[in-house]
Scaffold this motif. Structure first.
Motif, PDB file in Angstrom:
ATOM      1  N   SER A 188       0.897  -1.032   0.105  1.00  0.00           N
ATOM      2  CA  SER A 188      -0.012  -0.006  -0.022  1.00  0.00           C
ATOM      3  C   SER A 188       0.960   1.214  -0.099  1.00  0.00           C
ATOM      4  N   ASP A 189       1.729   1.380   0.815  1.00  0.00           N
ATOM      5  CA  ASP A 189       2.868   2.317   0.682  1.00  0.00           C
ATOM      6  C   ASP A 189       3.609   2.568  -0.351  1.00  0.00           C
ATOM      7  N   PHE A 190       3.875   1.371  -0.990  1.00  0.00           N
ATOM      8  CA  PHE A 190       4.421   1.304  -2.653  1.00  0.00           C
ATOM      9  C   PHE A 190       3.647   2.316  -3.471  1.00  0.00           C
ATOM     10  N   VAL A 191       2.344   1.806  -3.326  1.00  0.00           N
ATOM     11  CA  VAL A 191       1.333   2.445  -4.431  1.00  0.00           C
ATOM     12  C   VAL A 191       1.274   3.617  -4.122  1.00  0.00           C
ATOM     13  N   GLU A 210      13.009   2.360  -7.529  1.00  0.00           N
ATOM     14  CA  GLU A 210      11.716   2.399  -6.671  1.00  0.00           C
ATOM     15  C   GLU A 210      11.267   1.009  -6.308  1.00  0.00           C
ATOM     16  N   ILE A 211      11.447   0.162  -7.492  1.00  0.00           N
ATOM     17  CA  ILE A 211      11.131  -1.349  -7.081  1.00  0.00           C
ATOM     18  C   ILE A 211      12.095  -2.047  -6.078  1.00  0.00           C
ATOM     19  N   VAL A 215      10.894  -4.013  -2.616  1.00  0.00           N
ATOM     20  CA  VAL A 215      11.429  -5.493  -2.258  1.00  0.00           C
ATOM     21  C   VAL A 215      12.311  -5.372  -1.025  1.00  0.00           C
ATOM     22  N   THR A 216      13.206  -4.479  -0.950  1.00  0.00           N
ATOM     23  CA  THR A 216      14.110  -4.562  -0.043  1.00  0.00           C
ATOM     24  C   THR A 216      13.319  -4.176   1.463  1.00  0.00           C
ATOM     25  N   GLU A 217      12.281  -3.381   1.442  1.00  0.00           N
ATOM     26  CA  GLU A 217      11.514  -3.139   2.442  1.00  0.00           C
ATOM     27  C   GLU A 217      10.754  -4.670   2.909  1.00  0.00           C
ATOM     28  N   GLY A 218      10.391  -5.508   1.822  1.00  0.00           N
ATOM     29  CA  GLY A 218       9.600  -6.374   1.943  1.00  0.00           C
ATOM     30  C   GLY A 218      10.682  -7.463   2.792  1.00  0.00           C
TER      31      GLY A 218
END
Ligand code: HEM
Length: 517
Positions: A188-191, A210-211, A215-218
Motif C-alpha cells: 500500500s505504501d509503495f502504491v 523504486e522497485i 522489495v528491500t522493505e519486504g
C-alpha cells in the motif's frame, strides 16, 4: 621472486582447486543408444554401453592447447563483446543440446539445453546437491566470518544443517502467510509512493530503483521484523545497501571470467567485494542486535527471533545466513516484479483479465491467503517467469557419474541447466512466442509445457528457499498496483543483460494511469 610471479607459477595448482573432485567412482554401464535417458529410464549408472561417448567427445567452442576456450570471450574470439545470454544461445545453435566449454585446460563446464537431461541431473544429485558459483562470497566468509557460510555457499553437512533449520520458517506456507499483513501494508505504501512520484504524463522514467526499495522493505521485514523506512524519502542508508547488493552481483559475474587469484593475493575485485559486503553486514548486524534486545514475542513473522531463540545454529551462522538472505531478496524479487509489470504493460488483455480477478481483493483477503488461491494470478506469475526468467541458468556440480544426453559425465563436473532457453524452445513448449498465462491453468488442454522445462526457482532439496516470499511480495504488489492503475510501458522491446541475474538493460519507463480516469 615477486609475489605476483609466485602466484602465476601456481596457476595450474589454483586451477586444480577450482574443480571439485570426488573420490567416489561409479562404473557406468553402456547405454543402448545415444540420446536422452528420459525420466522413466532406469537409474543412472544401471546402463552399460560398449563404446560410450565420453566427456571429451562432447562438442563445444574450440579450445586451444594450454589456454582452453576462455579466449573465445576475448578480442578475436567469437563471443567477444556479446552478452553471455547470447553467447550461450549461439553455443546451442552451433553445437547442440549438450555443449562442453573447456574454460581453462582441465576445467570443463557442461551446458545442457534439453529438459530430459535436466531430469537426469536431478536424479543424480543426491540429498546434498553441490552448487559452486559464489567464489567471492565463500572467500569473504572464510576471511571475515570465521569460515561460517550461508546457504548460497555452504556444502554437505554445513549446508544440510543450516537448510534444515531455516526451511520451516521461510518456506512453510503458514510461515510465509505470517508475513502477508506486513507485505500488504508495504505494498500500500509503495502504491501511494507511485501516486506521489508520477509526473504530469503519469510516468516514472526510472522505476527500477523504486522497485528495489519496495522489495528491500519486504525482505527486511521478513528477516528483521521491522520496517526499514525505504519507501520514505531520503533514506541514504537503505539506498547504499541496495547499491552494495548490486555491486556484489556485478563483481560475482565478473569473477566468473577471472582466475580465482583473490584466494592467494589481495585483488582489486576482492577489495571492492569486501567493501560492498561489509556494508551489507553492517546494516544486518545492527538490525540483528536490535532484534536481540526486543523481548516482545509474536507467534509469526519473526525470522530473526525464531533463529535466535528456537534453532541450534550458532550466532555466527545465523548472522551470516541472515545478511546473505536479506541481500538475496533484493535484485531477484526486484527483477521479477520489474518483468511482471513489463509483461502486464505489453499484454493489455491479460492485464484486464487479472484486474477482474483482483479488483475486489482486500487486505484481509490477502492475509487469509486469497492471492495464493487466485488461479489467474498464479498462472500469470508462472508465465512471466517462463518468458522473463530472473536466474539465467541453474548450476550444479555432479555428485556422482551420470549419463547426460548420451555422454558419460564424471562426478565433479560443473553443469549449467539452461532452462531459460528451454522455456522458449518450441520442442518443449507449444507456441513459446505467445504470452499465455492460460497454458498454466489446470483445465488447459492445448498449450503444452514439457516437465522440467521451466525451473525458475530450481528444483529439489537445494531449490530457492525464498520462492514463496518472492511470489507473495510480487503478487501483492501486482494486485495493489492493478487496483489503482492501468500500467503501460513507454518504450519498445525491453533489452535484458546478464549481470549474474537477468537485468533490465535500460531505465524502466512505466506509465501509471489512475483507474478512476
Ligand atoms: C524471483 C525471485 C527469485 C528467483 C527467480 C530465485 C531463484 C533462485 C534459484 C534459481 C536458486 C538456485 C536453485 C537451485 O540451485 O536449484 C536460488 C537459490 C537461493 N535463493 Fe532464490 N530466487 C528468488 C528469490 C529469492 C529470495 C526473495 C530470497 C531470499 C529472501 C532468495 C534466497 C535464495 C537462497 C538463500 C538460495 C540458496 C539456497 C540453497 O543453496 O540452499 N531467493 N534462488
Amino acid at each position: 621472486m615477486s609475489r605476483a610471479r609466485a602466484v602465476l607459477q601456481r596457476v595450474p595448482e589454483i586451477l586444480k582447486q577450482t574443480t571439485t573432485r570426488h573420490t567416489t567412482t561409479f562404473t557406468l554401464k553402456p547405454l543402448a543408444a545415444h540420446g536422452h535417458t528420459g525420466f522413466d529410464a532406469p537409474e543412472v549408472g544401471d546402463h552399460v554401453t560398449s563404446d560410450p561417448p565420453q566427456l571429451s567427445d562432447i562438442p563445444g567452442p574450440r579450445s586451444l592447447p594450454g589456454i582452453g576456450a576462455m579466449w573465445q570471450y576475448l578480442p578475436g574470439g567469437k563471443y567477444h563483446g556479446l552478452d553471455l545470454n547470447i553467447a550461450i544461445k549461439h553455443m546451442n545453435t552451433e553445437h547442440g543440446d549438450v555443449v562442453r566449454e573447456e574454460i581453462v585446460p582441465g576445467l570443463n563446464l557442461i551446458r545442457l539445453y534439453d529438459p530430459n537431461d535436466f531430469a537426469d541431473v536431478y536424479k543424480a544429485e543426491g540429498e546434498c546437491p553441490h552448487r559452486v558459483l559464489f567464489g567471492l562470497l565463500t572467500h569473504y566468509n572464510n576471511v571475515y566470518n570465521d569460515g561460517a557460510q550461508g546457504l548460497l555457499t555452504s556444502q554437505d553437512s554445513e549446508w544440510k544443517q543450516l537448510r534444515s533449520q531455516v526451511q520451516q520458517p521461510i518456506l512453510q506456507p503458514k510461515a510465509v502467510n505470517g508475513f502477508a499483513k506486513q507485505h500488504a501494508n508495504i505494498a500500500s505504501d509503495f502504491v501511494d509512493r507511485i501516486a506521489r512520484r508520477i509526473d504530469d504524463t503519469g510516468s516514472i522514467t526510472n522505476f527500477l530503483p523504486e522497485i528495489y526499495k519496495y522489495v528491500t522493505e519486504g525482505v527486511g521485514t521478513v528477516c528483521f521484523d521491522k520496517r526499514l523506512g525505504l519507501l520514505e524519502d531520503n533514506n541514504a542508508e537503505g539506498e547504499q545497501f541496495i547499491r552494495a547488493v548490486g555491486e556484489t552481483l556485478t563483481l560475482t559475474q565478473k569473477e566468473l571470467q577471472l582466475l580465482p587469484l583473490y584466494r592467494h593475493v589481495p585483488t582489486p575485485v576482492f577489495a571492492r567485494f569486501t567493501a560492498a559486503n561489509n556494508l551489507i553486514q553492517k546494516l544486518s548486524t545492527r538490525y540483528m542486535q536490535e532484534a536481540m534486545q526486543d523481548k516482545e514475542h509474536r507467534p509469526t513473522g519473526q525470522l530473526v527471533k525464531h533463529l535466535l531463540f528456537h534453532s541450534d545454529l550458532t550466532q555466527r551462522h545465523i548472522f551470516t545466513f541472515l545478511s546473505e538472505f536479506f541481500a538475496a531478496g533484493v535484485d531477484t524479487t526486484g527483477h521479477y516484479l520489474a518483468f511482471t509489470l513489463y509483461a502486464l504493460a505489453k499484454n493489455p488483455k491479460v492485464q484486464e483479465k487479472l484486474y477482474s480477478e483482483l479488483k475486489d481483493v482486500t487486505d484481509d483477503d490477502i492475509t487469509s491467503g486469497a492471492l495464493e488461491s487466485a488461479p489467474y494470478l498464479r498462472a500469470f506469475l508462472k508465465e512471466s517467469l517462463r518468458v522473463y526468467p530472473v536466474a539465467p541458468g541453474l548450476g550444479r556440480t555432479l555428485r556422482k557419474d551420470a549419463v547426460l544426453g548420451g555422454y558419460n559425465v564424471p562426478a565433479g563436473t560443473n553443469i549449467v541447466l539452461q532452462y531459460d532457453l528451454a522455456g522458449k524452445d518450441p520442442r518443449f513448449v507449444s507456441n513459446p512466442e505467445e504470452f499465455q498465462p492460460e497454458r498454466w491453468l489446470r483445465n488447459n488442454k492445448s498449450e503444452k509445457v514439457l516437465a522440467f522445462t521451466t525451473l525458475p526457482f530450481g528444483f529439489g532439496p537445494r531449490s530457492c528457499p525464498g520462492r514463496r516470499l518472492a511470489g507473495q511480495e510480487v503478487g501483492v504488489a501486482v494486485a495493489k498496483i492493478l487496483q489503482r492503475f492501468r500500467v503501460c510501458y513507454n518504450g519498445g522491446e525491453l533489452p535484458i543483460k546478464m549481470q549474474l541475474l537477468n537485468t533490465p538493460a535500460e531505465p524502466l519507463n512505466f506509465c501509471f494511469t489512475p483507474r478512476s480516469m
